[in-house]
Design a protein around this motif. Structure first.
Motif, PDB file in Angstrom:
ATOM      1  N   ALA A 169       0.848  -1.198   0.000  1.00  0.00           N
ATOM      2  CA  ALA A 169       0.000   0.000   0.000  1.00  0.00           C
ATOM      3  C   ALA A 169       0.881   1.245   0.000  1.00  0.00           C
ATOM      4  O   ALA A 169       1.128   1.850   1.039  1.00  0.00           O
ATOM      5  N   ARG A 170       1.359   1.602  -1.177  1.00  0.00           N
ATOM      6  CA  ARG A 170       2.130   2.830  -1.363  1.00  0.00           C
ATOM      7  C   ARG A 170       1.346   3.779  -2.246  1.00  0.00           C
ATOM      8  O   ARG A 170       0.788   3.385  -3.260  1.00  0.00           O
ATOM      9  N   SER A 171       1.323   5.051  -1.865  1.00  0.00           N
ATOM     10  CA  SER A 171       0.619   6.050  -2.665  1.00  0.00           C
ATOM     11  C   SER A 171       1.597   6.750  -3.610  1.00  0.00           C
ATOM     12  O   SER A 171       2.820   6.607  -3.499  1.00  0.00           O
ATOM     13  N   LEU A 172       1.038   7.535  -4.531  1.00  0.00           N
ATOM     14  CA  LEU A 172       1.872   8.212  -5.520  1.00  0.00           C
ATOM     15  C   LEU A 172       2.806   9.236  -4.899  1.00  0.00           C
ATOM     16  O   LEU A 172       3.840   9.571  -5.490  1.00  0.00           O
ATOM     17  N   ASP A 173       2.472   9.768  -3.725  1.00  0.00           N
ATOM     18  CA  ASP A 173       3.298  10.795  -3.100  1.00  0.00           C
ATOM     19  C   ASP A 173       4.389  10.219  -2.199  1.00  0.00           C
ATOM     20  O   ASP A 173       5.072  10.962  -1.495  1.00  0.00           O
ATOM     21  N   SER A 174       4.567   8.909  -2.202  1.00  0.00           N
ATOM     22  CA  SER A 174       5.599   8.294  -1.373  1.00  0.00           C
ATOM     23  C   SER A 174       6.899   8.150  -2.158  1.00  0.00           C
ATOM     24  O   SER A 174       6.913   8.226  -3.390  1.00  0.00           O
ATOM     25  N   ALA A 175       7.994   7.921  -1.423  1.00  0.00           N
ATOM     26  CA  ALA A 175       9.307   7.766  -2.031  1.00  0.00           C
ATOM     27  C   ALA A 175       9.990   6.542  -1.451  1.00  0.00           C
ATOM     28  O   ALA A 175       9.762   6.180  -0.289  1.00  0.00           O
ATOM     29  N   CYS A 176      10.812   5.906  -2.266  1.00  0.00           N
ATOM     30  CA  CYS A 176      11.576   4.731  -1.843  1.00  0.00           C
ATOM     31  C   CYS A 176      13.054   5.006  -2.092  1.00  0.00           C
ATOM     32  O   CYS A 176      13.442   5.371  -3.204  1.00  0.00           O
ATOM     33  N   THR A 177      13.872   4.855  -1.063  1.00  0.00           N
ATOM     34  CA  THR A 177      15.300   5.108  -1.208  1.00  0.00           C
ATOM     35  C   THR A 177      15.998   3.898  -1.823  1.00  0.00           C
ATOM     36  O   THR A 177      15.471   2.776  -1.815  1.00  0.00           O
ATOM     37  N   GLN A 178      17.179   4.116  -2.320  1.00  0.00           N
ATOM     38  CA  GLN A 178      17.995   3.031  -2.827  1.00  0.00           C
ATOM     39  C   GLN A 178      18.540   2.208  -1.656  1.00  0.00           C
ATOM     40  O   GLN A 178      18.836   2.751  -0.597  1.00  0.00           O
ATOM     41  N   ALA A 179      18.625   0.907  -1.854  1.00  0.00           N
ATOM     42  CA  ALA A 179      19.183   0.048  -0.801  1.00  0.00           C
ATOM     43  C   ALA A 179      20.661   0.361  -0.626  1.00  0.00           C
ATOM     44  O   ALA A 179      21.424   0.397  -1.601  1.00  0.00           O
ATOM     45  N   ARG A 180      21.065   0.609   0.618  1.00  0.00           N
ATOM     46  CA  ARG A 180      22.447   0.950   0.922  1.00  0.00           C
ATOM     47  C   ARG A 180      22.980   0.049   2.038  1.00  0.00           C
ATOM     48  O   ARG A 180      22.239  -0.311   2.958  1.00  0.00           O
ATOM     49  N   LYS A 181      24.235  -0.247   1.953  1.00  0.00           N
ATOM     50  CA  LYS A 181      24.872  -1.054   2.985  1.00  0.00           C
ATOM     51  C   LYS A 181      25.287  -0.142   4.131  1.00  0.00           C
ATOM     52  O   LYS A 181      26.028   0.826   3.941  1.00  0.00           O
ATOM     53  N   ILE A 182      24.787  -0.443   5.327  1.00  0.00           N
ATOM     54  CA  ILE A 182      25.085   0.345   6.519  1.00  0.00           C
ATOM     55  C   ILE A 182      26.171  -0.388   7.295  1.00  0.00           C
ATOM     56  O   ILE A 182      25.957  -1.505   7.777  1.00  0.00           O
ATOM     57  N   SER A 183      27.318   0.222   7.398  1.00  0.00           N
ATOM     58  CA  SER A 183      28.456  -0.419   8.049  1.00  0.00           C
ATOM     59  C   SER A 183      28.293  -0.422   9.555  1.00  0.00           C
ATOM     60  O   SER A 183      27.522   0.349  10.131  1.00  0.00           O
ATOM     61  N   LYS A 184      29.059  -1.286  10.211  1.00  0.00           N
ATOM     62  CA  LYS A 184      29.023  -1.409  11.656  1.00  0.00           C
ATOM     63  C   LYS A 184      29.647  -0.177  12.287  1.00  0.00           C
ATOM     64  O   LYS A 184      30.724   0.267  11.892  1.00  0.00           O
ATOM     65  N   SER A 185      28.965   0.389  13.282  1.00  0.00           N
ATOM     66  CA  SER A 185      29.465   1.579  13.973  1.00  0.00           C
ATOM     67  C   SER A 185      29.030   1.521  15.415  1.00  0.00           C
ATOM     68  O   SER A 185      28.064   0.852  15.769  1.00  0.00           O
ATOM     69  N   SER A 186      29.749   2.192  16.266  1.00  0.00           N
ATOM     70  CA  SER A 186      29.424   2.212  17.695  1.00  0.00           C
ATOM     71  C   SER A 186      29.807   3.560  18.276  1.00  0.00           C
ATOM     72  O   SER A 186      30.550   4.334  17.676  1.00  0.00           O
ATOM     73  N   GLY A 187      29.308   3.833  19.491  1.00  0.00           N
ATOM     74  CA  GLY A 187      29.604   5.085  20.153  1.00  0.00           C
ATOM     75  C   GLY A 187      28.553   6.133  19.894  1.00  0.00           C
ATOM     76  O   GLY A 187      27.892   6.132  18.852  1.00  0.00           O
ATOM     77  N   PRO A 188      28.361   7.075  20.839  1.00  0.00           N
ATOM     78  CA  PRO A 188      27.314   8.095  20.682  1.00  0.00           C
ATOM     79  C   PRO A 188      27.604   9.080  19.563  1.00  0.00           C
ATOM     80  O   PRO A 188      26.699   9.664  18.997  1.00  0.00           O
ATOM     81  N   ASN A 189      28.881   9.289  19.223  1.00  0.00           N
ATOM     82  CA  ASN A 189      29.243  10.261  18.198  1.00  0.00           C
ATOM     83  C   ASN A 189      29.778   9.585  16.939  1.00  0.00           C
ATOM     84  O   ASN A 189      30.646  10.118  16.249  1.00  0.00           O
ATOM     85  N   ALA A 190      29.311   8.379  16.672  1.00  0.00           N
ATOM     86  CA  ALA A 190      29.772   7.649  15.491  1.00  0.00           C
ATOM     87  C   ALA A 190      29.349   8.377  14.223  1.00  0.00           C
ATOM     88  O   ALA A 190      28.289   9.012  14.175  1.00  0.00           O
ATOM     89  N   PRO A 191      30.161   8.356  13.182  1.00  0.00           N
ATOM     90  CA  PRO A 191      29.809   9.052  11.933  1.00  0.00           C
ATOM     91  C   PRO A 191      28.601   8.424  11.253  1.00  0.00           C
ATOM     92  O   PRO A 191      28.280   7.256  11.456  1.00  0.00           O
ATOM     93  N   ALA A 192      27.918   9.255  10.446  1.00  0.00           N
ATOM     94  CA  ALA A 192      26.749   8.772   9.721  1.00  0.00           C
ATOM     95  C   ALA A 192      27.161   7.688   8.741  1.00  0.00           C
ATOM     96  O   ALA A 192      28.137   7.838   7.999  1.00  0.00           O
TER      97      ALA A 192
END
Length: 621
Positions: free
Chosen positions: A490-513
Motif C-alpha cells: 500500500a504505497r501512494s503516488l506521493d511516497s518515495a523509496c530510497t535506494q538500498a544501501r549497505k550500513i556499516s558497523k558503527s558504535s559510540g554516541p558520536n559515530a559518523p553517519a
C-alpha cells in the motif's frame, strides 16, 4: 524674541543652555517650548531652506519633514491613463476597492516613485561621499583623511553669504550629510506611506475576494443573480460522489512492478457523467461533460489513461483502454522529487501549474500593469530600475502583519500556550507572501520543500554496535491522524523509496553517519486558503484539511528472498521552521516485536519561489 538657539550634543545627550541633557532632540525642543510664552512651531516647514551647520548630527529640518510625512492625511497622484487617485490614510487597513484595476495602478505608481527616489538617493549619497580626486592625498575619503578633526558646534546655524563655503574636508562632509539628510528622511517617509498599500493588514473578506468566483445567471423570471462558479463547487461534487450508493464505481489500482508498486484510486468518466446528469444537470449530457471538463481544467480532478499507468491485465481486460479515468487532486498535493534539479522544475502540482522562476517571467508579469499605470515612460523607468526583480525581493522579505505587532503578551487559553508551532508559522508567513503577490496581480508563488536525510540505523539489542546490513526506507508526508499504511502492498503516488544501501558497523554516541540516503518532497501553498491554511470552501476543508504535518517512515532490510520490515514511525514536523533543521533518533516500532531499531534522521524546511502558470486558466462563466 528668540531667533535662534545653540543646541549641543554630548555623551550625556542634547543640551541647550540650562536645558538638558535629554535623550532625544524632540524632548529638548518640547522642554524649551514649554518654558516660552509661546509654542515652538513644530509642524511648520522651514521657509529659508536647509540650515547649514557644522558637524554630522541630524538637522532639525529632518525632524520636521519626517513629522509632516507621518501625520499627513491624504495625497493625490495623477497617472497617465487613469483618473485622480486618492491615497488612503496609513492606518486604514480595509480598502473595499483594493483589488480593482485602479487600486492596482495606484500601487505600482507608488512603487515606481519609491524606486526612483531610492535610486536618486543612492546617486546623491555617492556624490556626497565621493573620493576626493587628489593624487597626492591618495584619493582617501574625507573622514579617513582627517580622523582627528574636532567638530566645532559653536555655530549659530544661520544662512548667510558664504556660509556654505568650507575650509576643510570634514566640514564638507558635514555639510553634505546635512543637505542629503532631508532627502533620506523623505524616502523613508515614502516607505512608511507605502506599507499599507503593498503589505496591508488583512481580513478574512479581503483574502477571500480573489479566490471566490461568481458568474451571473438569468432566472426564468428574468432576474439576474450571482451564484458561485461551478469550479468552486468541484469539491462539493466530489464529496457527494464518494458517498455510498452514488453509483460511481471507485477502484484502487496497484501499478508498477512487484515490490515497488503504488496504489491509485480512480473513477470512470462515464460513471461521473451519469451521476452529474442524475444529480446536477437535469439529464443534460453535454452540460455534464462540460462540468467535468471544467473540473479537469481547474485541476480538481486529473485524467489518467492506461498509458500513464501500468494497469494490471485483469483490470485492463474488463475496462477498455478507451475509457477515461480520473483521480482526485489534493490542493496540498505532495510530490516526491528524484533529484535536486526537480526542486524548481515546472510541474502541475496541486490545483495549479507552476513554472521555473525567471527574470523574463517576472518582467512580463509587471509590464501590462505598469504600462497601463503610466504609459511607456513609466515602463521604461521601471525596466531601467529592474522594478520586477526589486519588487519580488521586497515582497519576499516582507514581514506579516502579525509579526509587526509582535512583542505583546503570549496567546493563552485556559492556562495553555496557544502560539503556533514553528512549522505552522512558516506556512502562515509564506501564505501571506503568496497573498501579497496575488494582491498585486503577480504570478510568483512559494512552494514548500522538505528534505529528509537518513543518517544512521541502530539496533538497541546490540549495545556494542550493529553488524552490517543493507537497508532502504519508504517515506511519505501526510496529515496528522491519517491511518493509511506505508508498505510495499500500500504505497501512494506521493511516497518515495530510497535506494538500498549497505550500513556499516558503527558504535559510540558520536559515530559518523553510515546510511547517507536523502529524499526530497515539495508541495504547493494553495490559492483558495487563508493565511491560517484553512480553505474558504467548507467541502474542500472537509476533504483536504491543511498541509502535511507528519513524516511517515518504514525501514526494510534487503534480503535475497524476502525483505524484512525493521519498523516504522510517524515523525511530527511541528518543530521544523523555515530555513532550520531538526535531527533526532526515531524509534521504529515493528508490530508485536516492539522497538528494537532506531533511525537517526535530519529534517530541513525551506521555500522556493516559482511562477503560477495562468495561461491555461479557465475564465469564469
Amino acid at each position: 524674541v528668540v531667533q535662534h538657539a545653540i543646541i549641543r550634543l554630548s555623551d550625556s545627550g542634547f543640551r541647550c543652555g540650562s536645558f538638558g541633557p535629554f535623550a532625544t532632540l524632540v524632548k529638548l525642543l518640547h522642554a524649551v517650548s514649554d518654558s516660552l510664552p509661546f509654542d515652538l512651531r513644530f509642524s511648520d516647514p522651514p521657509i529659508k531652506g536647509i540650515i547649514s551647520e557644522k558637524g554630522t548630527q541630524t538637522s532639525p529640518n529632518s525632524f520636521l519633514f519626517r513629522k509632516m510625512a507621518l501625520h499627513s492625511q491624504a495625497q493625490y497622484f495623477q497617472y497617465q491613463g487613469s483618473s485622480e487617485i486618492q491615497v488612503t490614510d496609513v492606518d486604514d487597513c480595509l480598502d473595499e476597492n483594493s483589488n480593482n484595476e485602479t487600486g492596482l495602478h495606484k500601487r505600482f505608481g507608488l512603487l515606481s516613485q519609491l524606486m526612483f527616489l531610492t535610486e536618486l538617493r543612492k546617486q546623491l549619497c555617492a556624490v556626497a561621499a565621493a573620493i576626493e580626486d587628489d593624487l597626492d592625498a591618495g584619493g582617501a575619503l574625507p573622514h579617513e583623511k582627517f580622523p582627528d578633526v574636532d567638530i566645532d558646534d559653536d555655530f549659530d546655524g544661520s544662512i548667510s553669504e558664504g556660509s556654505l563655503e568650507v575650509d576643510d574636508a570634514e566640514e564638507a562632509l558635514g555639510v553634505a550629510s546635512r543637505m542629503v539628510k532631508p532627502l533620506l528622511n523623505w524616502v523613508r517617509s515614502k516607505e512608511i506611506d507605502i506599507v499599507h498599500e503593498v503589505t496591508p493588514l488583512i481580513s478574512f473578506n479581503e483574502q477571500r475576494r480573489p479566490s471566490t468566483q461568481l458568474f451571473t445567471s438569468t432566472e426564468p423570471s428574468g432576474e439576474v443573480s450571482k451564484v458561485p462558479s461551478r469550479a468552486s463547487r468541484g469539491d462539493t461534487v466530489i464529496r457527494r460522489m464518494i458517498q455510498g450508493g452514488s453509483g460511481v464505481d471507485f477502484r484502487t489500482l496497484r501499478v508498477g512492478e512487484a515490490g515497488n508498486s503504488v496504489i491509485v484510486v480512480l473513477f470512470g468518466k462515464q460513471d461521473a457523467i451519469k451521476w452529474l446528469m442524475a444529480n446536477e444537470t437535469g439529464n443534460d449530457e453535454d452540460e455534464a461533460t462540460a462540468r467535468l471538463k471544467l473540473m479537469e481544467a481547474m485541476r480538481v480532478i486529473e485524467p489518467i489513461t492506461s498509458g500513464d499507468l501500468s494497469i494490471p491485465k485483469s483490470y485492463a481486460t474488463s475496462h477498455p483502454s478507451t475509457e477515461s479515468r480520473y483521480r482526485f487532486v489534493d490542493p496540498w498535493e505532495v510530490e516526491a522529487l528524484e533529484s535536486r534539479s526537480g526542486e524548481t522544475a515546472s510541474a502541475a502540482l496541486g490545483r495549479g501549474r507552476y513554472q521555473t522562476l525567471s527574470v523574463g517571467l517576472i518582467a512580463n508579469s509587471c509590464e501590462k500593469v505598469v504600462r497601463a499605470a503610466g504609459g511607456l515612460h513609466l515602463l521604461g523607468l521601471w525596466s531601467t530600475l529592474k522594478g520586477g526583480v526589486t519588487l519580488t525581493k521586497a515582497l519576499c522579505s516582507a514581514h506579516p502583519s502579525w509579526e509587526r505587532d509582535a512583542g505583546g503578551d503570549l496567546l493563552m487559553k485556559k492556562g495553555f500556550l496557544m502560539e503556533p508551532s514553528p512549522y505552522d508559522n512558516s506556512i502562515r508567513q509564506h501564505l501571506y507572501g503568496n497573498y501579497l503577490f496575488r494582491r498585486l496581480g503577480l504570478p510568483q508563488r512559494f512552494l514548500a520543500l522538505v528534505q529528509v536525510e537518513l543518517l544512521d540505523l541502530k539496533n538497541v539489542t546490540s549495545p556494542s554496535g550493529s553488524s552490517s546490513l543493507t537497508a532502504y526506507a519508504l517515506l511519505r508526508l501526510k496529515r496528522q491522524g491519517s491511518s493509511a499504511p506505508l508498505n510495499h502492498k500500500a504505497r501512494s503516488l506521493d511516497s518515495a523509496c530510497t535506494q538500498a544501501r549497505k550500513i556499516s558497523k558503527s558504535s559510540g554516541p558520536n559515530a559518523p553517519a553510515s546510511w547517507g540516503s536523502l529524499v526530497r518532497f515539495r508541495f504547493p501553498l494553495p490559492e483558495g486558503v487563508n493565511c491560517e491554511g484553512r480553505s474558504f470552501e467548507i467541502d474542500t476543508e472537509a476533504l483536504f484539511k491543511g498541509p502535511p504535518t507528519c513524516l511517515q517512515i518504514t525501514v526494510y532490510e534487503k534480503k535475497f528472498m524476502s525483505d524484512v520490515e525493521l519498523g516504522g514511525a510517524d515523525v511530527s514536523i511541528d518543530s521544523l521552521g523555515s530555513g532550520g533543521q531538526i535531527e533526532e533518533w526515531v524509534p521504529l516500532r515493528a508490530g508485536k516485536d516492539g522497538i528494537t531499531w532506531f533511525a537517526r534522521i535530519r529534517l530541513s524546511l525551506r521555500f522556493e519561489l516559482m511562477c503560477l502558470d495562468s495561461s491555461l486558466d479557465v475564465p469564469d462563466e
